[in-house]
Structures are given as C-alpha cells and as structure tokens.
Design a protein around this motif. Structure first.
Motif, short mmCIF file in Angstrom:
data_model
loop_
_atom_site.label_atom_id
_atom_site.label_comp_id
_atom_site.label_asym_id
_atom_site.label_seq_id
_atom_site.Cartn_x
_atom_site.Cartn_y
_atom_site.Cartn_z
N ALA A 138 43.98 43.50 34.70
CA ALA A 138 43.07 43.45 35.84
C ALA A 138 41.98 42.06 35.47
O ALA A 138 41.81 41.28 36.67
CB ALA A 138 42.22 44.69 36.21
N SER A 140 43.18 41.86 42.46
CA SER A 140 42.57 42.20 41.04
C SER A 140 41.35 43.05 40.88
O SER A 140 41.42 44.02 39.99
CB SER A 140 41.89 40.90 40.34
OG SER A 140 42.94 39.86 40.34
N LEU A 194 43.17 46.34 41.35
CA LEU A 194 43.67 46.56 40.14
C LEU A 194 42.77 47.25 38.98
O LEU A 194 42.73 48.29 38.39
CB LEU A 194 44.15 45.50 39.25
CG LEU A 194 45.47 45.32 39.94
CD1 LEU A 194 46.11 43.83 39.29
CD2 LEU A 194 46.61 46.20 39.81
N TYR A 195 41.36 46.72 39.05
CA TYR A 195 40.31 47.29 38.23
C TYR A 195 40.14 48.79 38.92
O TYR A 195 39.89 49.85 37.94
CB TYR A 195 39.11 46.63 38.50
CG TYR A 195 38.87 45.50 37.67
CD1 TYR A 195 38.24 45.53 36.37
CD2 TYR A 195 38.95 44.09 38.12
CE1 TYR A 195 37.96 44.69 35.26
CE2 TYR A 195 38.57 42.99 37.07
CZ TYR A 195 38.09 43.33 35.93
OH TYR A 195 37.74 42.36 35.19
#
Length: 413
Positions: A316, A299, A302-303
């Motif tokens: 995210a 995650s 993803l950010y």
C-alpha cells in the motif's frame, strides 16, 4: 514633479538552466531518479558494501526517494510557482546554484554511503557530512519561500509553508536517529516526510489538476469547461488524511486505519468524479494527472484493506508513493516544463505517452501483481525498477534539452 519609474534591469544568469528553480531541480531530480534507483537495485540485491549497522538499507532507499528525489521536485515547483503566486522574484543565477549545490552534495554523501565508501575509516561520517548540506538545502528553500509569501502577506499559503517546516523537522529526525543509533527515530522521520509530501500533493493537486484540465480542454474551443470542487471536500480530505497519517505512523489500530484511509479514498474519488471529462483521454498531460490521483485513491483503499487481508503494508505504501510521487511528479514536470519555457502545452514531446505508460507499469508490477502472486516477488520489483528508470530516461531525453536552453519566447525564466 512626477517620479519617473525606469524599467528594471532584465535578470541574468550564467546559464539558462539557472534562470528559475524548475529548470535545475527538474533536470537534476530526473537524473537522480535514474541513478538512485540503479544504485538501490544493487543495494537491494546485496551487491554493495553499505554499512547495515549504521543504517537499515530500506531507510537509505526511503530517505533518498523522499528527501532526495521528491523534495528536489517540490523545490523546483515551489521556487517557480511562488514567484507566480506572489510576484516576488525567486532566486536565479548563482543564488539558485548555491541552493542546488547543497542538495547535490547531500545526495553525493548518501550515494557514497550506499556504495560503502568511508571517510576517516567510517562510512557513517558521510551521512554526517550529508546532514549539514541537506538541512542547509531545506532551510534555504523554506526561508526563500517563507520570505516571499510573508512579503506580500499571502497567509492562505501557510498550509504549504507549515508542511515545509515539518519536512525540515522530519529530515532532522532522520539524521538524529542515525547519529544516536536509534532506527525508530529515522523511521519516523522518513514516514513523516513521506506523508507530508503526499499532503503537499493533495493540497497542490487540488488547485492545479482541475485548473490544468479546464485550461487544457477549453483551449481552441468555444466550450467553457468548469470542473466541480467544493470547500467541504477540501476540509474532509484534509481531516481524514491528517487522522490517517497520525494513526498509521503513531497509533496502528486497524479499525481506525481502515476508517481514515477509506475516508481519504472516498472523498478523493468523489473529487475525481467532479474533475472528469471524457476528452482528457486525448491529452496525455491531462490523463496522467487524473490517473495519478486515481492511483492514490486505490492505494488508500489498499491501506484500508491491508489489516484484514494480510498482505504487506509496504504494498500500500509503495502504491501511494508511485502514484502520488512518481506519476504525479512526472506528469507535473512534463506540463510545467513546457509552459515555463514558452512552449505549447498542447504539443508535448511524442515520448510522453510512453513515459506515463511506463509509470503505470511500475504501479502494476510493484503493487497490483504482488497482491495475487508473491512467488516471483523479486522479479516484479526488478521489472518495476526497470520501468521506473526507463520512464526517467525518456524524460531526460525529451526535456533536458528544453530545460537547458533559453525560453522560446525570449523572456527570462
């Protein structure tokens, strides 16, 4: 003459579920996770009369997942763990019930608002009532934990205590935004609470995940499992996460967001490498914790990539929420509930594998699939909602009977 210390009286409570904080808050939190997600599915699809002028429905959902569900599990964990850490008795019986009732009444107020009910012709009045009970709940929990830690001068716990103080502030900002009609304040309060919970997960997880893996793999063998950890990783993770949290919430610069998010991800990937042992895959109570941390790392990546690839920031954020709050709390509850009821952590209910696979399915459906297919976005969200509720239904079936009866070893707790 020598003083004779008589044994202290054994604690009592009106029902086993009030013996210690984890029992009532894990039980209620799991039930609430089902109810609030079911209600959110109706709110999300426009099938309730929620007052969107008083509160953005997305913020209704965010508040209840953070300050309703997640904080209930945090309360259950800390009101149990602090007793182990400090040796100071935590609330039980009617004192514990009083803290819990504050949480429950606040949740009922938010649920009634979500359904469109009114008090005195105004649905917002329900949130004002909920605010009083919610702040009282957080205040009582924080005060109890502060007092125990300060009583034995365990100042090393101040990081956790400061997060509790900031969670109280964040919840207050949510309500102040509602009262003043300023949605931006409510948004800040929700995201502040979210990142503080993630910070707590990173802090507590750094302590308990390697400990649980070491204990789980060493039991019944002559092999002494020692996992790698380092102070430098702890400091780097904390600093990168603090910078990430400030940038994402207050200073949305894509370069800084990428650097800080990648920093958190890399530090914790290195940490996971030091925690790895091939035998964790034989034990669901261990691989679930490992997968939860891995999901958080994904995650944060993803950010970092979101400003450059253009997908929704919500993807995210939901990845971090599902892995860091959903999977991590279910895994922790499944393990802690066995250990603190006097049952073997090496013989969990047969349903735990299915529970954890369902939470993995939530992550895949809500986070990974929308990255490649947005054409059926509503369908992926509904599948994720269904898998979330199914996971907690299995938890309730498997664990509520354990949490509501006396310890197997006859001890109080």
């Amino acid at each position: 003459m020598h003083a004779i210390n008589l044994p202290s009286k054994r604690p009592t409570s009106p029902h086993p579920i009030l013996n210690l904080g984890f029992r009532i808050f894990f039980s209620a939190g799991a039930l609430f996770a089902i109810v609030t997600m079911l209600l959110w599915s109706f709110v999300f699809t426009g099938h309730t009369d929620i007052d969107v002028q008083a509160l953005n429905p997305l913020y209704w959902h965010g508040h209840e997942m953070i300050y309703g569900y997640a904080l209930a599990i945090v309360a259950g964990f800390l009101l149990t763990a602090v007793q182990t850490w400090t040796g100071v008795k935590m609330p039980h019986g009617y004192k514990l019930l009083g803290i819990f009732v504050c949480w429950l009444l606040a949740r009922m107020g938010w649920a009634a608002f979500g359904l469109g009910m009114t008090v005195g012709g105004s649905s917002a009045s329900l949130l004002y009532i909920a605010a009083g009970f919610d702040m009282l709940f957080v205040g009582l929990m924080a005060f109890t934990i502060f007092r125990a830690v300060l009583q034995v001068k365990q100042y090393k716990q101040m990081g956790i205590l400061s997060k509790l103080a900031l969670l109280t502030l964040g919840n207050g900002l949510c309500y102040w935004g509602i009262v003043s009609g300023d949605m931006s304040l409510t948004r800040i309060g929700i995201y502040l609470g979210f990142y503080l919970i993630i910070g707590l997960v990173l802090t507590i997880g750094r302590r308990v995940v390697p400990f649980f893996i070491e204990r789980g793999l060493s039991a019944g063998t002559t092999e002494d499992i020692k996992l790698r950890n380092s102070k430098a990783q702890d400091i780097a993770s904390l600093l990168f996460f603090l910078a990430f949290f400030i940038v994402d919430l207050f200073y949305p610069n894509k370069y800084l967001l990428t650097i800080t998010a990648l920093g958190v991800a890399v530090v914790n990937i290195v940490r996971l490498k030091g925690w790895y042992h091939r035998r964790i895959w034989r034990k669901p109570l261990l691989w679930s914790l490992y997968i939860a941390f891995a999901g958080m790392c994904i995650s944060f990546v993803l950010y970092a990539l979101q400003p450059w690839l253009g997908y929704n920031h919500s993807i995210a954020m939901h990845g971090l929420a599902i892995a860091g709050i959903g999977m991590m709390t279910v895994a922790m509850m499944a393990r802690v509930s066995l250990g603190h009821t006097g049952l073997s952590i090496h013989e969990p209910p047969k349903t735990v594998n299915a529970m954890f696979f369902l939470m993995v399915a939530v992550f895949i459906s809500r986070v990974l699939i929308p990255l490649v297919d947005m054409s059926q976005y509503l369908l992926w969200i509904m599948i994720a909602q269904g898998a979330w509720m199914a996971c907690f239904v299995l938890f309730c079936i498997s664990y509520l009977p354990l949490l509501s009866r006396e310890r197997a070893d006859g001890l109080f707790g």
